[in-house]
Design a protein around this motif. Structure first.
Motif, PDB file in Angstrom:
ATOM      1  N   ASP A  61      39.282  49.403  44.683  1.00 58.61           N
ATOM      2  CA  ASP A  61      39.905  50.333  44.932  1.00 58.61           C
ATOM      3  C   ASP A  61      40.442  50.051  45.999  1.00 58.61           C
ATOM      4  N   SER A  62      39.177  50.091  47.547  1.00 59.81           N
ATOM      5  CA  SER A  62      39.070  49.197  48.345  1.00 59.81           C
ATOM      6  C   SER A  62      40.083  47.947  48.837  1.00 59.81           C
ATOM      7  N   VAL A  63      40.530  46.868  47.807  1.00 53.66           N
ATOM      8  CA  VAL A  63      41.637  45.847  47.587  1.00 53.66           C
ATOM      9  C   VAL A  63      42.552  45.962  47.268  1.00 53.66           C
ATOM     10  N   LYS A  64      42.995  47.045  46.635  1.00 54.97           N
ATOM     11  CA  LYS A  64      44.447  47.437  45.546  1.00 54.97           C
ATOM     12  C   LYS A  64      45.678  47.392  46.739  1.00 54.97           C
ATOM     13  N   GLY A  65      46.747  45.811  46.181  1.00 50.20           N
ATOM     14  CA  GLY A  65      47.774  46.230  46.856  1.00 50.20           C
ATOM     15  C   GLY A  65      47.367  45.039  48.651  1.00 50.20           C
ATOM     16  N   ARG A  66      46.488  44.411  48.482  1.00 46.16           N
ATOM     17  CA  ARG A  66      45.624  43.945  49.653  1.00 46.16           C
ATOM     18  C   ARG A  66      45.518  41.757  49.035  1.00 46.16           C
ATOM     19  N   PHE A  67      44.987  42.234  48.566  1.00 49.73           N
ATOM     20  CA  PHE A  67      44.174  41.362  47.474  1.00 49.73           C
ATOM     21  C   PHE A  67      44.835  40.894  45.983  1.00 49.73           C
ATOM     22  N   SER A  68      45.089  39.896  45.401  1.00 50.00           N
ATOM     23  CA  SER A  68      45.094  39.462  44.471  1.00 50.00           C
ATOM     24  C   SER A  68      44.387  38.264  43.470  1.00 50.00           C
ATOM     25  N   ILE A  69      44.036  37.944  42.741  1.00 44.74           N
ATOM     26  CA  ILE A  69      43.474  36.838  41.715  1.00 44.74           C
ATOM     27  C   ILE A  69      43.878  36.237  40.481  1.00 44.74           C
ATOM     28  N   SER A  70      43.920  34.795  40.983  1.00 51.24           N
ATOM     29  CA  SER A  70      45.153  34.268  40.296  1.00 51.24           C
ATOM     30  C   SER A  70      43.853  32.647  39.323  1.00 51.24           C
ATOM     31  N   ARG A  71      44.873  32.315  38.418  1.00 47.64           N
ATOM     32  CA  ARG A  71      43.872  30.906  38.022  1.00 47.64           C
ATOM     33  C   ARG A  71      44.620  29.895  37.291  1.00 47.64           C
ATOM     34  N   ASP A  72      43.917  28.478  37.627  1.00 44.57           N
ATOM     35  CA  ASP A  72      45.215  27.475  37.373  1.00 44.57           C
ATOM     36  C   ASP A  72      44.006  26.609  36.245  1.00 44.57           C
ATOM     37  N   ASN A  73      44.050  27.139  34.991  1.00 45.92           N
ATOM     38  CA  ASN A  73      43.687  26.539  33.825  1.00 45.92           C
ATOM     39  C   ASN A  73      43.400  24.497  33.902  1.00 45.92           C
ATOM     40  N   ASP A  74      44.733  24.340  34.545  1.00 47.38           N
ATOM     41  CA  ASP A  74      45.154  22.848  34.328  1.00 47.38           C
ATOM     42  C   ASP A  74      43.875  22.150  35.112  1.00 47.38           C
ATOM     43  N   LYS A  75      43.584  22.979  36.543  1.00 47.56           N
ATOM     44  CA  LYS A  75      42.763  22.597  37.756  1.00 47.56           C
ATOM     45  C   LYS A  75      41.227  23.114  37.470  1.00 47.56           C
ATOM     46  N   ASN A  76      41.132  23.942  36.602  1.00 42.78           N
ATOM     47  CA  ASN A  76      39.768  24.654  36.537  1.00 42.78           C
ATOM     48  C   ASN A  76      39.017  25.305  37.604  1.00 42.78           C
ATOM     49  N   THR A  77      40.308  26.456  38.130  1.00 45.17           N
ATOM     50  CA  THR A  77      40.232  26.616  39.181  1.00 45.17           C
ATOM     51  C   THR A  77      40.899  28.409  38.685  1.00 45.17           C
ATOM     52  N   TRP A  78      39.797  29.253  39.694  1.00 43.22           N
ATOM     53  CA  TRP A  78      40.691  30.410  40.228  1.00 43.22           C
ATOM     54  C   TRP A  78      40.441  30.866  41.697  1.00 43.22           C
ATOM     55  N   TYR A  79      41.266  31.557  41.705  1.00 48.14           N
ATOM     56  CA  TYR A  79      41.772  31.814  43.471  1.00 48.14           C
ATOM     57  C   TYR A  79      41.935  33.278  43.752  1.00 48.14           C
ATOM     58  N   LEU A  80      41.460  33.761  45.060  1.00 49.73           N
ATOM     59  CA  LEU A  80      41.364  35.185  45.817  1.00 49.73           C
ATOM     60  C   LEU A  80      42.286  35.180  47.078  1.00 49.73           C
ATOM     61  N   GLN A  81      43.835  35.723  46.511  1.00 51.27           N
ATOM     62  CA  GLN A  81      44.624  35.614  48.016  1.00 51.27           C
ATOM     63  C   GLN A  81      44.326  36.655  48.873  1.00 51.27           C
ATOM     64  N   MET A  82      44.034  37.182  49.228  1.00 53.19           N
ATOM     65  CA  MET A  82      43.758  37.977  50.460  1.00 53.19           C
ATOM     66  C   MET A  82      44.180  38.186  51.623  1.00 53.19           C
ATOM     67  N   ASN A  83      45.103  39.124  51.386  1.00 55.14           N
ATOM     68  CA  ASN A  83      46.234  39.656  53.186  1.00 55.14           C
ATOM     69  C   ASN A  83      45.995  40.867  53.059  1.00 55.14           C
ATOM     70  N   SER A  84      46.529  40.900  54.554  1.00 51.73           N
ATOM     71  CA  SER A  84      45.988  42.059  55.313  1.00 51.73           C
ATOM     72  C   SER A  84      44.734  42.371  55.390  1.00 51.73           C
ATOM     73  N   LEU A  85      44.219  41.790  55.771  1.00 50.00           N
ATOM     74  CA  LEU A  85      42.289  41.584  55.679  1.00 50.00           C
ATOM     75  C   LEU A  85      42.026  42.583  57.178  1.00 50.00           C
ATOM     76  N   LYS A  86      40.875  43.523  57.147  1.00 52.03           N
ATOM     77  CA  LYS A  86      40.284  44.314  57.686  1.00 52.03           C
ATOM     78  C   LYS A  86      38.696  43.588  58.507  1.00 52.03           C
ATOM     79  N   PRO A  87      38.376  44.306  59.311  1.00 52.40           N
ATOM     80  CA  PRO A  87      36.893  44.179  59.522  1.00 52.40           C
ATOM     81  C   PRO A  87      35.941  44.157  58.354  1.00 52.40           C
ATOM     82  N   GLU A  88      35.948  45.379  57.686  1.00 49.15           N
ATOM     83  CA  GLU A  88      35.059  45.474  57.009  1.00 49.15           C
ATOM     84  C   GLU A  88      35.348  45.121  55.111  1.00 49.15           C
TER      85      GLU A  88
END
Length: 123
Positions: A61-88
């Motif tokens: 709940d603390s990251v909804k609307g700010r963080f998103s997760i995705s994966r790229d199967n061709d690169k064997n990689t997943w990501y965490l995009q973090m926007n509007s970061l807060k000190p917490e």
């Protein structure tokens, strides 16, 4: 042995963005659930986000609307995009994999962990 290697952490000002990446040493298509956890100083490790191969996503709940997760199967990689970061949001972020997602819960996992990458949000 399955290995996970993270990258992308660092120091960012409040309101800024970072993208974390995690590369796995095996074919990611063999893994149902991948995700991210974090641990702040003096606190327990907490789940941040998870994504299944079928597209099920879970976010704290603390990251909804700010963080998103995705994966790229061709690169064997997943990501965490973090926007509007807060000190917490400061902490060590760990990528994780294994098990499966069902109805907003992560079952039989994670089985594999990355070494952690530091994210610091400070002015």
């Amino acid at each position: 042995q399955v290995q996970l290697v993270e990258s992308g952490g660092g120091l960012v000002q409040p309101g800024g963005s970072l993208r974390l990446s995690c590369v796995v040493s095996i074919n990611i298509r063999a893994i149902n659930a991948v995700g991210w956890y974090r641990q702040a100083p003096g606190r327990q490790r907490e789940q941040v986000a998870a994504l299944s191969i079928g597209g099920i996503t879970i976010s704290a709940d603390s990251v909804k609307g700010r963080f998103s997760i995705s994966r790229d199967n061709d690169k064997n990689t997943w990501y965490l995009q973090m926007n509007s970061l807060k000190p917490e949001d400061t902490g060590v972020y760990y990528c994780a994999a294994g098990g499966y997602l069902y109805r907003s819960s992560w079952f039989e996992g994670p089985k594999y962990w990355g070494q952690g990458t530091q994210v610091t949000v400070s002015s």
